[in-house]
Scaffold this motif. Structure first.
Motif: not given
Ligand code: HEC
Ligand code: HEC
Ligand code: HEC
Ligand code: HEC
Ligand code: HEC
Length: 294
Positions: A41-42, A73, A90, A118-119, A122-123, A129, A191, A194, A259, A261, A276-277
């Protein structure tokens, strides 16, 4: 113009037949979850390296299709110099997060470090995105993108599908929820979990230091800017090893402690990634028990 967009969306929706629902009402992923980040999904191109997979054109109204997995990324040149993450491409905007800071914690908590920011780019649902510093091709670099999202710049991109860039709304993860919530619109998976947001009080703490004592396992491995549980004893920090990152405040838990990624194969090269990574499968709470003696 709006009517034709609606017509297109209706046509597109009709193509996606609902799939068998899972127990929680969510849809299974169409990605293989093995071999490469391109099969997870990444992969924000929403195209699977090994054929099949979700239809990317459907998402061309919501994000630029850069046609390359890593670009969302990383960039080989002109990376974001405001954050210490390898060749980060990003936008990382200044954001204050509400930290998990219960009195039950034994140590102090600091703001999320680079290996969480970094995560969160997006999250936390704040940044589009496709908000990158350097889009593929020459002359598609904008320095101010390092900290500020500029939609006029992002809209200069032309999707291979030919959908007009002016129709692209550069969705943040929050906006992706218009389809990706439960029940999802037109066969889109849920989602919601997430979307971590900026309130981190209901998430496993990040920015916390490993206390010493009988309640804790001590990581023996030492790498540049990190401590890790050297599971195979080779003295190197492998992707399947839980770790702490030291960004100047001592070794701390960050998102990438647990995690990876890119996905980590559970049974040797080419095997299925841990769900889930995760760096290791959490079966039997193995992730938790890496640090906690409980
Ligand atoms: C207009 C509705 C819509 C919006 C908005 C939307 N999506 Fe989707 N998305 C879908 C549909 C429908 C699918 C399933 C496509 C398929 O099965 O071929 C999908 C599939 C995906 C998948 C693959 C899921 C999997 O595991 O198989 C990802 C990843 C994804 N979308 C990301 C996003 C992101 C990120 C955004 C926001 C930038 C977004 N989508 C916005 C409708 C949407
Ligand atoms: C969804 C975002 C994302 C995508 C897509 C992505 N990466 Fe990364 N990558 C990261 C993050 C975040 C880190 C930092 C990990 C950490 O904190 O330890 C990283 C670190 C790395 C590193 C150095 C550390 C390591 O884990 O090995 C390499 C090399 C790397 N990425 C290569 C790639 C390549 C090649 C691709 C495309 C095939 C790619 N990445 C796609 C987010 C991504
Ligand atoms: C380029 C944007 C982006 C970045 C950067 C990013 N993610 Fe994601 N991530 C997504 C999207 C989109 C999804 C799909 C949503 C879902 O699976 O519910 C996702 C899904 C996930 C999932 C759930 C996967 C699954 O199988 O359900 C996890 C876990 C995750 N990301 C963790 C991370 C961590 C940790 C980092 C940093 C090391 C990170 N992500 C960086 C966009 C991103
Ligand atoms: C201490 C370990 C740990 C840390 C730190 C951590 N996570 Fe997770 N995360 C997990 C575990 C374990 C799961 C799987 C939960 C499950 O399977 O229900 C998970 C699940 C997720 C999911 C998937 C939610 C879903 O059900 O689709 C996302 C997204 C995610 N984490 C992102 C992050 C981000 C972003 C950070 C940093 C702010 C972070 N995680 C920090 C252990 C951690
Ligand atoms: C990388 C190491 C690490 C991993 C893996 C890890 N934790 Fe933690 N956890 C910590 C640290 C460090 C703290 C903060 C401890 C402190 O400051 O007292 C913490 C705090 C907590 C707290 C809050 C305690 C409090 O006093 O408020 C809970 C609950 C928790 N972890 C549960 C889990 C669970 C469940 C998992 C598995 C999904 C997990 N942890 C995985 C290191 C880890």
């Amino acid at each position: 113009m709006f009517r034709s967009l609606l017509a297109l969306l209706t046509v597109a929706t009709a193509q996606f037949m609902p799939e068998p629902a899972r127990a929680d009402g969510d849809l299974p992923t169409k990605f293989l979850n093995q071999g490469s980040v391109g099969n997870t999904r990444h992969n924000l191109t929403q195209r699977q390296a090994a054929g099949g997979g979700p239809a990317s054109i459907f998402m061309d109204f919501t994000r630029n299709d850069y046609g390359q997995v890593c670009v969302y990324c990383h960039t080989p040149h002109g990376a974001n110099t405001t954050i210490a993450v390898p060749l980060w491409n990003r936008t990382v905007r200044a954001t204050s997060y509400t930290l998990y800071n219960q009195s039950s914690l034994s140590g102090d908590v600091v703001a999320p470090g680079p290996n969480s920011l970094a995560c969160l780019s997006c999250h936390d649902g704040q940044t589009a995105m496709d908000s990158v510093v350097n889009m593929p091709g020459s002359g598609r670099y904008l320095e101010s993108q390092m900290t500020t999202q500029n939609n006029a710049f992002l809209t200069t991109w032309r999707n291979a599908s030919g959908i007009s860039p002016s129709l692209n709304s550069h969705n943040t993860l929050s906006q992706c929820m218009s389809c990706h919530s439960n029940p999802g619109a037109g066969g889109a998976a849920d989602f919601s979990a997430a979307l971590i947001g900026t309130d981190l009080t209901n998430d496993h703490p990040v920015g916390v230091m490993l206390p010493t004592g009988e309640d804790w396992n001590e990581p023996t491995g030492i790498a540049a800017g990190a401590r890790f549980f050297d599971a195979n004893g080779d003295g190197r920090m492998n992707s399947n090893e839980i770790r702490f990152y030291d960004s100047g405040n001592g070794p701390r838990v960050e998102c990438a402690s647990c995690h990876d990624p890119h996905g980590v194969p559970m049974g040797g090269p080419g095997s299925q990634f841990a769900p889930t990574f995760m760096r290791i499968s959490n079966s039997g709470s193995a992730v938790c028990l890496a640090c906690h003696v409980k």
